[in-house]
Every structure is written in structure tokens, then in C-alpha cells.
Design a protein around this motif. Sequence first.
Motif, PDB file in Angstrom:
ATOM      1  N   THR A  49       0.831  -1.196   0.000  1.00 10.46           N
ATOM      2  CA  THR A  49       0.000   0.000   0.000  1.00 10.46           C
ATOM      3  C   THR A  49       0.869   1.251   0.000  1.00 10.46           C
ATOM      4  OG1 THR A  49      -0.129  -0.130   2.410  1.00 10.46           O
ATOM      5  CG2 THR A  49      -1.944  -1.087   1.155  1.00 10.46           C
ATOM      6  N   THR A  84      -8.788   1.801   2.863  1.00  8.98           N
ATOM      7  CA  THR A  84      -9.463   1.674   1.569  1.00  8.98           C
ATOM      8  C   THR A  84      -8.767   2.343   0.401  1.00  8.98           C
ATOM      9  OG1 THR A  84     -10.830   3.651   1.974  1.00  8.98           O
ATOM     10  CG2 THR A  84     -11.705   1.531   2.717  1.00  8.98           C
ATOM     11  N   ARG A  85      -7.860   3.288   0.620  1.00  7.77           N
ATOM     12  CA  ARG A  85      -7.370   4.091  -0.505  1.00  7.77           C
ATOM     13  C   ARG A  85      -6.667   3.243  -1.566  1.00  7.77           C
ATOM     14  NH1 ARG A  85      -2.208   7.636   1.774  1.00  7.77           N
ATOM     15  NH2 ARG A  85      -0.989   5.890   2.630  1.00  7.77           N
ATOM     16  N   HIS A  86      -5.968   2.215  -1.152  1.00  7.59           N
ATOM     17  CA  HIS A  86      -5.251   1.388  -2.121  1.00  7.59           C
ATOM     18  C   HIS A  86      -6.192   0.410  -2.828  1.00  7.59           C
ATOM     19  CE1 HIS A  86      -1.857  -0.431  -4.036  1.00  7.59           C
ATOM     20  NE2 HIS A  86      -2.052  -1.614  -3.475  1.00  7.59           N
ATOM     21  N   THR A 130      -9.537   5.776   5.584  1.00  3.29           N
ATOM     22  CA  THR A 130      -8.772   6.157   4.396  1.00  3.29           C
ATOM     23  C   THR A 130      -7.586   5.235   4.196  1.00  3.29           C
ATOM     24  OG1 THR A 130      -9.434   8.478   4.733  1.00  3.29           O
ATOM     25  CG2 THR A 130      -7.578   8.065   3.255  1.00  3.29           C
ATOM     26  N   GLU A 186      -7.609  11.878  -1.341  1.00  6.69           N
ATOM     27  CA  GLU A 186      -7.978  10.482  -1.107  1.00  6.69           C
ATOM     28  C   GLU A 186      -9.159  10.379  -0.149  1.00  6.69           C
ATOM     29  OE1 GLU A 186      -3.598   8.404  -1.554  1.00  6.69           O
ATOM     30  OE2 GLU A 186      -4.104   9.399   0.332  1.00  6.69           O
ATOM     31  N   GLY A 187      -9.460  11.475   0.527  1.00  4.47           N
ATOM     32  CA  GLY A 187     -10.593  11.544   1.438  1.00  4.47           C
ATOM     33  C   GLY A 187     -10.987  13.004   1.605  1.00  4.47           C
ATOM     34  N   SER A 200      -9.639   1.166  -3.377  1.00  6.34           N
ATOM     35  CA  SER A 200     -10.898   1.808  -3.752  1.00  6.34           C
ATOM     36  C   SER A 200     -11.312   1.479  -5.186  1.00  6.34           C
ATOM     37  CB  SER A 200     -10.799   3.322  -3.558  1.00  6.34           C
ATOM     38  OG  SER A 200      -9.792   3.872  -4.395  1.00  6.34           O
ATOM     39  N   PRO A 219      -1.939  10.310   4.114  1.00  6.60           N
ATOM     40  CA  PRO A 219      -3.282  10.401   3.527  1.00  6.60           C
ATOM     41  C   PRO A 219      -3.590  11.839   3.106  1.00  6.60           C
ATOM     42  CG  PRO A 219      -3.333   9.093   5.531  1.00  6.60           C
ATOM     43  CD  PRO A 219      -1.968   9.696   5.455  1.00  6.60           C
ATOM     44  N   LYS A 278     -13.512   7.304  -2.629  1.00  9.67           N
ATOM     45  CA  LYS A 278     -12.775   8.086  -1.647  1.00  9.67           C
ATOM     46  C   LYS A 278     -13.586   8.207  -0.361  1.00  9.67           C
ATOM     47  CE  LYS A 278     -10.231  10.546  -5.207  1.00  9.67           C
ATOM     48  NZ  LYS A 278      -9.800  11.832  -5.783  1.00  9.67           N
ATOM     49  N   THR A 279     -12.911   8.377   0.741  1.00 12.54           N
ATOM     50  CA  THR A 279     -13.594   8.452   2.033  1.00 12.54           C
ATOM     51  C   THR A 279     -14.144   9.852   2.272  1.00 12.54           C
ATOM     52  OG1 THR A 279     -11.455   8.869   3.074  1.00 12.54           O
ATOM     53  CG2 THR A 279     -12.290   6.597   3.120  1.00 12.54           C
TER      54      THR A 279
END
Length: 241
Positions: A30, A211-213, A208, A100-101, A215, A35, A137-138
Amino acid sequence: MTEKDFSDLPNIDGNSLQPIDFAKLAGPDTPKHAPRILVLYGSVRERSYSRLLSEEATRLLEWYGCEVRTFNPSGLPLPDDADAEHPKVHELRGLAEWAEGMVWVSPERHGAITAVMKAQIDWIPLSLGGVRPTQGKTLAIMQVCGGSQSFNAVNQLRILGRWMRMLTIPNQSSVAKAFNEFDDTGRMKPSPYYNRVVDVCEELVKFTLLTRHHSAYLTSRYSERVETAEELSRRVNQPSL
């Protein structure tokens, strides 16, 4: 572990605020960068409580190790009253792609989010050339109230977050009688409301990182896979009514 600095968070109990353990939430493949969080607030008043609340959230998110950018909505035109090359629109869309969020903070006005808040969300398109700038994205949502506690604004923000295909975290914050919750310097006073803001920021960072990697995979849909990027762009970028 490096000793964390609490000098910019005077109302925090240093024994209870725990750094985020990135290793527990991210695998070996990741991203390692901080973030990236975009903060939007919904008022351009000189003493804007949504802006003050967003600034408190920014301090906390930075303490947790995030890179945070805040969009100033002053000067943003009404949706469809300018083209996408307007400098403020271009800035907002660039930040939405970068992030990313996000954190959305709106006052409640006439039982709803403000026009300033909605205009920012409306200027973020569902698709830019077949790429969705918000999907997967969060999102964390908060509101400030002029009177007793209400959840009208956060409920509407949650609907909008779902519509923008964002992963809206379960926690949220609603600050009642916001004029009582900030001191003369604009800092939020210690209270259960402040503690909830800390909760929201902590949860946003964790979600974040989780999940970011992933999404793109989490939001991959059969119906969209059968469309070409050109078809997708044409469908979601139809002119406004």
C-alpha cells in the motif's frame, strides 16, 4: 516512537489521543505517503463557525499524519453560471482529484445545508473524462447549528456523499449552539462536541488508510465494465436541466 506534540491541541488529553498505527491498517504493497484530505466548509461569513470547525478538524488530521488542504469557497461562481475553466472551479476540481478523502462541514440554514456548501459539491463532476474524481474516496461529515442540535445537514451530506459514490464513514458530528463552542480566538472549547470531532477525524484516517489502495477494486462494477470510457463520460456528463 517519536514523542507527539500537543502544543496546537490544548484541549486534548494527551494520554487518550493515540497516534494511528499505519502498519495495522496498511499492507506491504500500500502507499506510504500521508493520507491526502480535502476539507470543504459551507459559509463565507467573517466569523464562520463551519470554517472554525473545519480548522479544528485540520489540526487534528495533521496531528494524525495527514496532508490536508482546505478550499476557500469565496468567489466560487454558482453552478452553470461559469465554465469549468473559471479559476475557482479549476482549483476545486484539482483538489478533488488530488484528495484520497474529504471532510464536509456545513452550517444548517433553513433546515438544510447552505447554498455555499451545495455549490461546491455541484461543481465537482461525477466524471472527468470517464474518471470519477470522488468514487471510492472516504468522506467525513459535520455540521454546526445556530440553535439546538439537529442532524438535517449531516443527513443531507450523507445522501450527497453516497450520490458522489464516496465511502462515507459511520461517525459524524453535529455541534449545537456553535456560537457557545468557540472562544474569542476561534478555537473550539473542550466539550463532548469537541470529543466527537476528534472521533470523526480518527475514524476518517483509519478508513482512508484501509481503503485508498483498494478503492478502485471495491467500486468496480459490472455495469460500468461493459461501458467504454467514452460512453461512461457521455452518460454522466449530460447537460444540467
